[in-house]
Design an enzyme around this catalytic site. Structure first.
Site, PDB file in Angstrom:
ATOM      1  N   LYS A   1      -8.336  13.845   4.670  1.00  0.00           N
ATOM      2  CA  LYS A   1      -7.419  12.703   4.632  1.00  0.00           C
ATOM      3  C   LYS A   1      -6.433  12.870   5.770  1.00  0.00           C
ATOM      4  O   LYS A   1      -6.401  13.929   6.400  1.00  0.00           O
ATOM      5  CB  LYS A   1      -6.674  12.649   3.288  1.00  0.00           C
ATOM      6  CG  LYS A   1      -6.048  13.992   2.893  1.00  0.00           C
ATOM      7  CD  LYS A   1      -5.405  13.966   1.512  1.00  0.00           C
ATOM      8  CE  LYS A   1      -6.364  14.106   0.357  1.00  0.00           C
ATOM      9  NZ  LYS A   1      -6.572  12.882  -0.392  1.00  0.00           N
ATOM     10  N   ARG A   2      -5.618  11.851   6.044  1.00  0.00           N
ATOM     11  CA  ARG A   2      -4.583  12.012   7.062  1.00  0.00           C
ATOM     12  C   ARG A   2      -3.696  13.204   6.727  1.00  0.00           C
ATOM     13  O   ARG A   2      -3.478  13.512   5.552  1.00  0.00           O
ATOM     14  CB  ARG A   2      -3.722  10.743   7.152  1.00  0.00           C
ATOM     15  CG  ARG A   2      -4.375   9.617   7.907  1.00  0.00           C
ATOM     16  CD  ARG A   2      -4.741  10.009   9.315  1.00  0.00           C
ATOM     17  NE  ARG A   2      -3.582  10.129  10.170  1.00  0.00           N
ATOM     18  CZ  ARG A   2      -3.167   9.210  11.033  1.00  0.00           C
ATOM     19  NH1 ARG A   2      -3.834   8.088  11.175  1.00  0.00           N
ATOM     20  NH2 ARG A   2      -2.105   9.417  11.784  1.00  0.00           N
TER      21      ARG A   2
ATOM     22  N   HIS B   1       0.798  -1.235   0.000  1.00  0.00           N
ATOM     23  CA  HIS B   1       0.000   0.000   0.000  1.00  0.00           C
ATOM     24  C   HIS B   1       0.822   1.272   0.000  1.00  0.00           C
ATOM     25  O   HIS B   1       0.254   2.359   0.138  1.00  0.00           O
ATOM     26  CB  HIS B   1      -0.920   0.057   1.212  1.00  0.00           C
ATOM     27  CG  HIS B   1      -1.992  -0.980   1.209  1.00  0.00           C
ATOM     28  ND1 HIS B   1      -3.254  -0.756   0.711  1.00  0.00           N
ATOM     29  CD2 HIS B   1      -1.985  -2.250   1.635  1.00  0.00           C
ATOM     30  CE1 HIS B   1      -3.990  -1.853   0.856  1.00  0.00           C
ATOM     31  NE2 HIS B   1      -3.235  -2.781   1.410  1.00  0.00           N
TER      32      HIS B   1
ATOM     33  N   THR C   1      -8.458   6.784  -1.914  1.00  0.00           N
ATOM     34  CA  THR C   1      -9.812   6.259  -2.056  1.00  0.00           C
ATOM     35  C   THR C   1     -10.828   7.364  -1.773  1.00  0.00           C
ATOM     36  O   THR C   1     -11.959   7.300  -2.261  1.00  0.00           O
ATOM     37  CB  THR C   1     -10.054   5.065  -1.099  1.00  0.00           C
ATOM     38  OG1 THR C   1      -9.515   5.389   0.183  1.00  0.00           O
ATOM     39  CG2 THR C   1      -9.402   3.796  -1.616  1.00  0.00           C
TER      40      THR C   1
ATOM     41  N   LYS D   1       0.907  14.563   1.212  1.00  0.00           N
ATOM     42  CA  LYS D   1      -0.449  14.846   0.747  1.00  0.00           C
ATOM     43  C   LYS D   1      -0.662  16.349   0.513  1.00  0.00           C
ATOM     44  O   LYS D   1      -1.645  16.770  -0.068  1.00  0.00           O
ATOM     45  CB  LYS D   1      -1.477  14.326   1.747  1.00  0.00           C
ATOM     46  CG  LYS D   1      -1.456  12.795   1.873  1.00  0.00           C
ATOM     47  CD  LYS D   1      -2.494  12.306   2.876  1.00  0.00           C
ATOM     48  CE  LYS D   1      -2.392  10.831   3.180  1.00  0.00           C
ATOM     49  NZ  LYS D   1      -3.011   9.965   2.152  1.00  0.00           N
TER      50      LYS D   1
ATOM     51  N   LYS E   1     -14.592   8.414  -3.491  1.00  0.00           N
ATOM     52  CA  LYS E   1     -15.832   8.724  -2.768  1.00  0.00           C
ATOM     53  C   LYS E   1     -16.373  10.084  -3.191  1.00  0.00           C
ATOM     54  O   LYS E   1     -17.584  10.263  -3.410  1.00  0.00           O
ATOM     55  CB  LYS E   1     -15.582   8.722  -1.251  1.00  0.00           C
ATOM     56  CG  LYS E   1     -15.213   7.352  -0.704  1.00  0.00           C
ATOM     57  CD  LYS E   1     -14.593   7.413   0.683  1.00  0.00           C
ATOM     58  CE  LYS E   1     -13.850   6.103   0.954  1.00  0.00           C
ATOM     59  NZ  LYS E   1     -12.875   6.192   2.046  1.00  0.00           N
TER      60      LYS E   1
HETATM   61  C1  26W Z   1       3.852   0.527  10.091  1.00  0.00           C
HETATM   62  C2  26W Z   1       3.271   1.877   9.966  1.00  0.00           C
HETATM   63  C3  26W Z   1       2.385   1.990   8.790  1.00  0.00           C
HETATM   64  C4  26W Z   1       1.031   1.999   8.969  1.00  0.00           C
HETATM   65  C5  26W Z   1       0.187   2.089   7.883  1.00  0.00           C
HETATM   66  C6  26W Z   1       2.919   2.068   7.521  1.00  0.00           C
HETATM   67  C7  26W Z   1       2.098   2.154   6.443  1.00  0.00           C
HETATM   68  C8  26W Z   1       0.733   2.154   6.625  1.00  0.00           C
HETATM   69  C9  26W Z   1      -0.192   2.173   5.427  1.00  0.00           C
HETATM   70  C10 26W Z   1       0.420   1.390   4.309  1.00  0.00           C
HETATM   71  C11 26W Z   1      -0.557   3.537   4.995  1.00  0.00           C
HETATM   72  C12 26W Z   1      -1.809   3.552   4.162  1.00  0.00           C
HETATM   73  O1  26W Z   1      -2.887   3.621   4.680  1.00  0.00           O
HETATM   74  N1  26W Z   1      -1.654   3.548   2.829  1.00  0.00           N
HETATM   75  C13 26W Z   1      -2.742   3.925   1.972  1.00  0.00           C
HETATM   76  O2  26W Z   1      -3.435   2.779   1.522  1.00  0.00           O
HETATM   77  C14 26W Z   1      -4.593   3.140   0.775  1.00  0.00           C
HETATM   78  C15 26W Z   1      -5.330   1.875   0.438  1.00  0.00           C
HETATM   79  O3  26W Z   1      -4.612   1.128  -0.463  1.00  0.00           O
HETATM   80  C16 26W Z   1      -4.216   3.939  -0.457  1.00  0.00           C
HETATM   81  O4  26W Z   1      -5.376   4.348  -1.103  1.00  0.00           O
HETATM   82  C17 26W Z   1      -3.388   5.156  -0.058  1.00  0.00           C
HETATM   83  O5  26W Z   1      -2.925   5.837  -1.201  1.00  0.00           O
HETATM   84  C18 26W Z   1      -2.225   4.732   0.799  1.00  0.00           C
HETATM   85  O6  26W Z   1      -1.524   5.866   1.287  1.00  0.00           O
END
Ligand code: 26W
Length: 812
Positions: free
Chosen positions: A542-543, A354, A650, A548, A654
């Site tokens: 968004k976060r 992701h 995503t 971003k 929406k």
């Molecule tokens: C370990 C810490 C950590 C926690 C969460 C590292 C990375 C993440 C995720 C991978 C971050 C995340 O939410 N990524 C998002 O995933 C969405 C679903 O696929 C995408 O639409 C977003 O672009 C992407 O940033």
């Protein structure tokens, strides 16, 4: 059951008494919520039993979606919708109960950070709605994502005690608990000529499952989300025996054990390297894999057939220890040799990546790993050894390449490498993202295992995000093209003919305006800011993350404000900028951007000289239920990440589905949105992914140059440090330094002029209301392909090889 409203009313009033101990007249909204949840739950549970029986009987292949995050939001409304309980609304009206008030009593299940967690929730909805046998497996965090308060413009975090009133949807299954082992030592003992690992002195943790039904859309399928709770398993009578009555130690043990499922890590895109997080990861996968095998063994199939019967899907690398855990069980408990165990494991696991952000790629220091998970470490070491040997045969003498691809290197276990090696499928989440994985981040792995790599562009459930969140728009669509789009969202395409239809567009505009009125009211209540309903509602939700680029949006607002102050009478379409975003608690840059947005809001909203033409609103505590209120009211969707950084996005889908027009970079799924709607119906700007990658590789960007060349940019940046924005000067100085002295890692200044241009174009387009509505309709018409039903069908046929199974319901 519930043939009509009368039957439902009886059940509801009865539930109020038996569950909450109150009569209707005395019941509070909370009582009503609990009882309503209770009645709906009872109803759903019947088909749950039926579904499970059917899966058991048919021995159909099952998907288990392993994820550290499930960002479900509220469940009342979506369960009502999916379970086809339309009589409920009618019945409540007859009882004079306002469903929207009752609904507000439900806390969001905020067991996720953002995109990745919400995607998991959308996927569960689509799995059940497509009648696919697929279940979630996660952690039942006692505290979900923190509650955000804004105090004096700054973010403050409070714990999210979402379970405090209990959870009507879940059921505890104490009899299905399993044990997970941490620490201790492993020695190899020869038994019957075989080396058998003996694990001693470990700390046992009891994993207790809580199951929540996942309701398919009007189809009787009820899948399961299983969330694990960590418990010590110490019973009160164990205390005296705890090492000579060491009561304090026993209490401490209980406390430390329960800590494992206490709280969701609030960091997305940054891995912290905390032992507790590694414990959570192993806790989830060990409990999950054990329980899958336990129920599998009750059937008639042999474990050799596991890959034909079970898929374990890894949502990013967080649950990747499922790979060595399955190896452990197959070898140590089921007696398989390495080769066979490895073949079964590799053919059972699939993995989604992701993100390509370097700081998000998980790696664990070997010493921490080894101490916490001694047996798992031995297995990972062996996987690594064999993999490196294979590489050596393929690439003799290429030390660098092998070192780069190794699973254990430089004192770390690299989780993404383990994921790729241990699974049969690796996918990215939008076309551009998958291409970047193949040609950059995972280049060597792609060359080695080209057949594993594939793309599955993300999607969202149109049931929650359109049908449920925007009922008026849903009705308009149904009145125009019929109901088929609800089951077949690609049928939304039919709407493109209505983009030219004057009365359709008039209705569309009316609905958007009503939704905006509702949001304006919420803004008034929450922020005490009065916004102009006929202004452009420009939304970035968004976060909060540097990539971003909420900062780009904020600086551009300051720029508009400067122009307006200079010429208050200039031609200008009034605009309301709306933000929602949480910053990770230790991510200071992100927190200072929140402060900046709030300071700009203060300044702009209170300046009479601009006659209310510009308003800025930061809505606190952004979460699923708030998104459901903002999205239907949005005119503009801000998707302005630095190209190459947003894997998919995503929220963009929406907003599009609700008729907002995107202003965005050529990043993530924006590119596929552009292809769907055509360049006349979206505003794109900024550096391309190739340009960004080129700058990163070879330099050539200097943010000072822009500062010196662009007068407008200079004016804004100076306002950050000359006291123009009131308090917060220390924080804004940090932002200034970040942009100029640290050379603006995400090209905010580089893309500024192009962004401002695109914004101007957008304003011009909005002035032609007829044209704008046409654009809006075209966006809705082309959003069907971004339903997670499409995504999940692709996973089902392309990766999982699972088929729909019809469930004949019991409740009707
Ligand atoms: C370990 C810490 C950590 C926690 C969460 C590292 C990375 C993440 C995720 C991978 C971050 C995340 O939410 N990524 C998002 O995933 C969405 C679903 O696929 C995408 O639409 C977003 O672009 C992407 O940033």
């Amino acid at each position: 059951m519930f043939e009509d409203a009368r039957q439902f009313k009886e059940a509801f009033v009865d539930k109020l008494q038996t569950m909450q101990g109150v009569a209707l007249e005395q019941a509070t909204n909370l009582d009503k919520y609990m009882a309503l949840g209770g009645v709906i739950r009872d109803y759903i549970y019947k088909n749950w039993v039926e579904t499970n029986n059917h899966y058991r009987k048919k021995e159909s292949k099952q998907v288990y979606y392993f994820s550290l995050e499930f960002l479900l939001g509220r469940q009342l409304r979506s369960n009502l919708l999916n379970a086809n309980l339309s009589v409920v609304e009618e019945a409540l009206q007859e009882l004079n109960i306002d469903l929207s008030k009752v609904e507000e009593m439900e806390p969001d299940a905020g067991l996720g950070n953002g995109g990745l967690g919400r995607l998991a929730a959308c996927f569960l909805d689509s799995l059940a709605s497509l009648q696919l046998p697929g279940h979630g497996c996660g952690i039942r965090y006692k505290y979900g994502h923190f509650e955000q308060k804004i105090v004096n413009g700054y973010q403050v975090e409070l714990p999210d005690n979402w379970l405090k009133e209990g959870n009507v949807w879940e059921v505890r299954r104490g009899d299905k608990a399993v044990m997970v082992k941490f620490g201790g030592q492993v020695r190899l003992e020869e038994i019957d000529g075989k080396l058998v690992p003996i694990h001693e002195n470990y700390d046992p943790v009891l994993a207790v499952p809580y199951d929540t039904p996942v309701v398919g859309f009007k189809n009787n399928t009820i899948n399961t989300l299983r969330l694990w709770n960590a418990e010590s398993g110490i019973k009160e009578f164990d205390f005296p025996s705890f090492n000579h009555g060491d009561y304090m130690k026993a209490v401490q043990y209980k406390y430390e054990t329960e800590a494992i499922s206490q709280v969701l890590y609030p960091d997305d895109s940054h891995q912290e390297g905390q032992v507790l997080r590694l414990k959570q990861e192993y806790f989830l996968v060990s409990a999950g894999v054990q329980s899958i095998l336990r129920s599998y063994k009750k059937g008639n199939k042999s474990i050799r057939e596991l890959p034909e019967q079970v898929v374990i899907h890894l949502n990013d690398t967080h649950p990747v220890l499922a790979i060595p855990e399955l190896m452990r069980i197959l070898m140590d408990e089921e007696g398989f040799g390495w080769d066979e165990a490895w073949e079964i494991t590799q053919n059972t696991m699939s993995y989604t990546n992701h993100t390509t952000l370097a700081e998000a790629l998980e790696k664990w220091p070997v010493d921490i790993f080894k101490e916490l998970l001694p047996r798992i470490y031995m297995i990972v070491e062996e996987i690594n050894k064999r993999f490196c040997r294979e590489l050596w045969e393929r690439y003799p003498g290429q030390w660098d390449r092998i070192a780069q691809m190794a699973i254990i290197a430089d004192g770390f276990v690299k989780m993404a490498h383990l994921a790729i090696v241990g699974s049969y499928s690796v996918n990215g989440v939008a076309r551009i993202h998958t291409e970047i994985l193949k040609k950059q981040e995972m280049k060597n792995f792609y060359k080695y295992y080209p057949q594993k790599f594939n793309n599955k562009t993300n999607g969202i459930t149109h049931r929650r995000w359109l049908l449920q969140a925007n009922p008026k728009l849903a009705d308009l669509i149904t009145n125009s093209i019929g109901t088929s789009w609800i089951k077949h969202p690609e049928d939304l395409k039919e709407l493109r003919f209505y983009a030219q239809d004057a009365s359709f567009k008039e209705e569309l505009q009316k609905i958007k305006r009503e939704n905006k009125e509702q949001l304006a009211q919420l803004i008034q209540e929450q922020n005490q800011v009065q916004v102009e309903v006929d202004s452009i509602f420009d939304v970035q939700i968004k976060r909060l993350h540097a990539y971003k680029r909420q900062l780009l949006n904020a600086l551009h607002i300051l720029h508009l404000y400067n122009k307006l102050r200079e010429a208050p009478q200039m031609e200008f379409v009034p605009r309301t900028f709306i933000f929602g975003a949480k910053a990770a608690p230790s991510y200071y840059h992100a927190k200072w951007v929140i402060k900046l947005i709030n300071s700009i809001a203060d300044k702009v909203n209170n300046d009479k000289s601009i006659q209310g033409k510009l308003k800025v609103v930061f809505l606190e505590n952004y979460r699923v239920s708030l998104a459901e209120k903002i999205i239907p009211a949005a005119d503009v969707s801000e998707q302005i990440s630095t190209a190459s950084k947003e894997a998919s996005g995503t929220g963009n889908m929406k907003l599009m589905m609700n008729g907002a027009i995107t202003i965005g970079t050529l990043d993530g799924a924006n590119i596929e949105i552009l292809e769907q709607v055509g360049s006349e119906n979206i505003f794109t700007f900024g550096l391309t992914e190739q340009q960004v990658i080129e700058y990163y590789a070879h330099g050539g960007y200097n943010s000072w140059e822009i500062y010196h060349q662009d007068e407008q940019v200079r004016a804004i940046l100076d306002q950050l440090v000359n006291g123009f924005l009131g308090d917060g000067s220390k924080e804004f100085k940090t932002i200034y330094n970040y942009l100029l002295h640290n050379n603006d890692e995400y090209f905010v200044l580089k893309d500024f002029a192009s962004y401002a241009n695109a914004q101007q174009e957008l304003e011009r387009a909005y002035r032609d209301q007829n044209r704008w509505r046409e654009m809006s309709a075209i966006n809705i018409a082309n959003s069907g392909g971004f339903s997670s039903d499409r995504t999940i069908s692709e996973y089902a046929t392309g990766i999982w090889k699972v088929e729909p199974l019809e469930i004949l319901g019991r409740s009707r």
